[in-house]
Scaffold this active site. Structure first.
Site, PDB file in Angstrom:
ATOM      1  N   CYS A 118      -8.449  -1.221   6.971  1.00 34.36           N
ATOM      2  CA  CYS A 118      -8.586   0.108   7.586  1.00 34.36           C
ATOM      3  C   CYS A 118      -9.361  -0.013   8.896  1.00 34.36           C
ATOM      4  O   CYS A 118     -10.503  -0.465   8.902  1.00 34.36           O
ATOM      5  CB  CYS A 118      -9.301   1.064   6.651  1.00 34.36           C
ATOM      6  SG  CYS A 118      -9.676   2.656   7.427  1.00 34.36           S
TER       7      CYS A 118
ATOM      8  N   CYS B 152     -12.798   7.757   2.851  1.00 33.39           N
ATOM      9  CA  CYS B 152     -12.200   7.646   4.191  1.00 33.39           C
ATOM     10  C   CYS B 152     -10.813   8.280   4.155  1.00 33.39           C
ATOM     11  O   CYS B 152     -10.059   8.067   3.212  1.00 33.39           O
ATOM     12  CB  CYS B 152     -12.091   6.167   4.574  1.00 33.39           C
ATOM     13  SG  CYS B 152     -11.254   5.874   6.151  1.00 33.39           S
TER      14      CYS B 152
ATOM     15  N   TYR C 102       5.099  -4.040  -2.503  1.00 38.38           N
ATOM     16  CA  TYR C 102       5.428  -2.991  -1.533  1.00 38.38           C
ATOM     17  C   TYR C 102       5.976  -3.560  -0.231  1.00 38.38           C
ATOM     18  O   TYR C 102       6.817  -2.927   0.418  1.00 38.38           O
ATOM     19  CB  TYR C 102       4.223  -2.059  -1.307  1.00 38.38           C
ATOM     20  CG  TYR C 102       4.114  -1.095  -2.456  1.00 38.38           C
ATOM     21  CD1 TYR C 102       4.907   0.041  -2.487  1.00 38.38           C
ATOM     22  CD2 TYR C 102       3.303  -1.372  -3.552  1.00 38.38           C
ATOM     23  CE1 TYR C 102       4.877   0.901  -3.570  1.00 38.38           C
ATOM     24  CE2 TYR C 102       3.260  -0.518  -4.638  1.00 38.38           C
ATOM     25  CZ  TYR C 102       4.044   0.625  -4.639  1.00 38.38           C
ATOM     26  OH  TYR C 102       4.019   1.466  -5.717  1.00 38.38           O
TER      27      TYR C 102
ATOM     28  N   HIS D 206       6.363  12.241  -3.263  1.00 39.94           N
ATOM     29  CA  HIS D 206       5.709  11.006  -3.712  1.00 39.94           C
ATOM     30  C   HIS D 206       5.243  10.125  -2.562  1.00 39.94           C
ATOM     31  O   HIS D 206       4.971   8.945  -2.756  1.00 39.94           O
ATOM     32  CB  HIS D 206       6.646  10.222  -4.640  1.00 39.94           C
ATOM     33  CG  HIS D 206       6.907  10.945  -5.938  1.00 39.94           C
ATOM     34  ND1 HIS D 206       7.848  10.505  -6.850  1.00 39.94           N
ATOM     35  CD2 HIS D 206       6.351  12.054  -6.462  1.00 39.94           C
ATOM     36  CE1 HIS D 206       7.848  11.334  -7.888  1.00 39.94           C
ATOM     37  NE2 HIS D 206       6.963  12.286  -7.676  1.00 39.94           N
TER      38      HIS D 206
ATOM     39  N   ARG E 225       9.545  -3.926  -0.940  1.00 43.58           N
ATOM     40  CA  ARG E 225      10.256  -2.650  -0.961  1.00 43.58           C
ATOM     41  C   ARG E 225      10.417  -2.079   0.451  1.00 43.58           C
ATOM     42  O   ARG E 225      11.446  -1.482   0.789  1.00 43.58           O
ATOM     43  CB  ARG E 225       9.536  -1.659  -1.869  1.00 43.58           C
ATOM     44  CG  ARG E 225       9.591  -2.103  -3.323  1.00 43.58           C
ATOM     45  CD  ARG E 225       8.963  -1.107  -4.245  1.00 43.58           C
ATOM     46  NE  ARG E 225       9.649   0.183  -4.196  1.00 43.58           N
ATOM     47  CZ  ARG E 225       9.210   1.274  -4.815  1.00 43.58           C
ATOM     48  NH1 ARG E 225       8.089   1.220  -5.522  1.00 43.58           N
ATOM     49  NH2 ARG E 225       9.876   2.403  -4.738  1.00 43.58           N
TER      50      ARG E 225
ATOM     51  N   CYS F  81      -6.093   4.571   3.865  1.00 39.19           N
ATOM     52  CA  CYS F  81      -7.266   3.811   3.452  1.00 39.19           C
ATOM     53  C   CYS F  81      -7.436   3.933   1.943  1.00 39.19           C
ATOM     54  O   CYS F  81      -7.220   4.996   1.361  1.00 39.19           O
ATOM     55  CB  CYS F  81      -8.500   4.344   4.174  1.00 39.19           C
ATOM     56  SG  CYS F  81      -9.990   3.384   3.790  1.00 39.19           S
TER      57      CYS F  81
ATOM     58  N   CYS G 156     -12.738   2.130   8.856  1.00 37.61           N
ATOM     59  CA  CYS G 156     -13.839   1.559   8.073  1.00 37.61           C
ATOM     60  C   CYS G 156     -14.422   0.337   8.780  1.00 37.61           C
ATOM     61  O   CYS G 156     -15.626   0.102   8.735  1.00 37.61           O
ATOM     62  CB  CYS G 156     -13.367   1.161   6.682  1.00 37.61           C
ATOM     63  SG  CYS G 156     -13.052   2.582   5.619  1.00 37.61           S
TER      64      CYS G 156
END
Ligand SMILES: [Zn+2]
Length: 310
Positions: free
Chosen positions: A189, A137, A70, A124, A73, A132, A192
């Site tokens: 996160c 969460c 990712y 999408h 991308r 998260c 968290c």
């Protein structure tokens, strides 16, 4: 008999009386911007099937690997520009508040072309949304374009140490070994962490095996049910496969609707309805001319409109 294929004059007649328009966009809209789609034959990233990496199971097993995919991308999407197709749809939406656009693309190119957010639904998700990974969460960072996202993901974008060499993307080069990234070096996160429980952030895209956002789908349903839809524009995807096919059929049940397909590949069943039309080719090549009576002349992509900056 009047041709239903590539008939601009007939389209302009229909457009003149079309008020509520639903546009459904797929990968073909962004193809001319030069983004790899990782679909079909050749949908490989290095030696991985893209579809094997875009799953919650893959992320649970090796989040570093999935994040590298990712990160790559995100980097690629930031390097390219919206094309004339994105700009034409954005202008149509600005001119007509009764246009709603659903896109399957996660590349952020429609927002970058200035598409009003209230008239765009990213079915999408987006490469530039972080969320998260904990089901307990609901932290979301909706527009994070940092590149690299964190030092461990820098191999997705760093230039070679020798500045005289052209910039390369090591992750694209299978001879360049992928680093193993421990979870502790990946984006965490913040919410968290505050509560002392560390969870990883993940890309805010819909992975295989996951459901689309139910609130978003409800909003779309409400919009469809509000009033008859005069035209469904299907751009860069097929109007005979899901999800465009489902929305087109629902729109038809609400009254007389033209389903108009703009796609590289067209087939006769795309104009099976009495009012349907199809245009064979790229969105970047057709949409400007199709929508010109409403939007006027759209400047060449990247020329007058601020693309790429938010
Ligand atoms: Zn969290």
């Amino acid at each position: 008999m009047t041709s239903r294929l590539n008939n601009l004059a007939l389209f302009h007649q229909k457009l003149a009386s079309a008020n509520r328009i639903l546009a459904i966009c797929g990968a073909g809209l962004s193809a001319a911007s030069g983004l790899p789609t990782f679909r079909g034959a050749g949908g490989l990233w290095r030696n991985y099937e893209a579809t094997d990496l875009a799953t919650p199971e893959a992320f649970a097993e090796d989040p570093g690997l999935v994040w590298l995919f990712y990160a790559y991308r995100r980097h690629m999407a930031l390097q390219v520009q919206p094309n004339a197709g994105h700009y034409a749809l954005a202008e149509l939406a600005k001119k007509n508040p009764n246009v709603l656009c659903l896109t399957q693309n996660v590349d952020n190119l429609s927002p970058r072309a200035g598409h009003p957010p209230s008239q765009l639904r990213t079915l999408h998700g987006s490469l530039f949304t972080l969320k998260c990974s904990s089901p307990r969460c609901d932290y979301v960072d909706p527009n994070n374009t940092a590149d690299p996202l964190c030092p461990a993901l820098a191999p997705a974008s760093v230039n070679p140490p020798d500045p005289s060499q052209p910039a390369k993307i090591p992750l694209l080069d299978p001879s360049h070994p992928l680093p193993a990234i421990p979870p502790s070096s990946l984006p965490q996160c913040p919410r968290c962490q505050e509560s002392g429980k560390s969870s990883l952030l993940r890309p805010g895209v819909v992975w295989f095996g996951e459901s689309l956002d139910s609130n978003m789908l409800e909003e779309v349903d409400e919009w469809i049910d509000q009033a008859p839809i005069d035209m469904v524009l299907v751009v860069g995807t097929s109007s005979v496969v899901w999800p465009a096919a489902g929305y087109a059929e629902r729109a038809r049940t609400k009254g007389v609707t033209s389903v108009v397909t703009v796609n590289k590949e067209v087939e006769k069943r795309m104009w099976r309805g009495r009012e349907d039309l199809a245009f064979q080719g790229g969105a970047e090549e057709w949409l400007g001319r199709m929508l010109e009576p409403v939007i006027g002349r759209v400047p060449e992509a990247g020329a007058d409109v601020e693309g790429g900056t938010e």
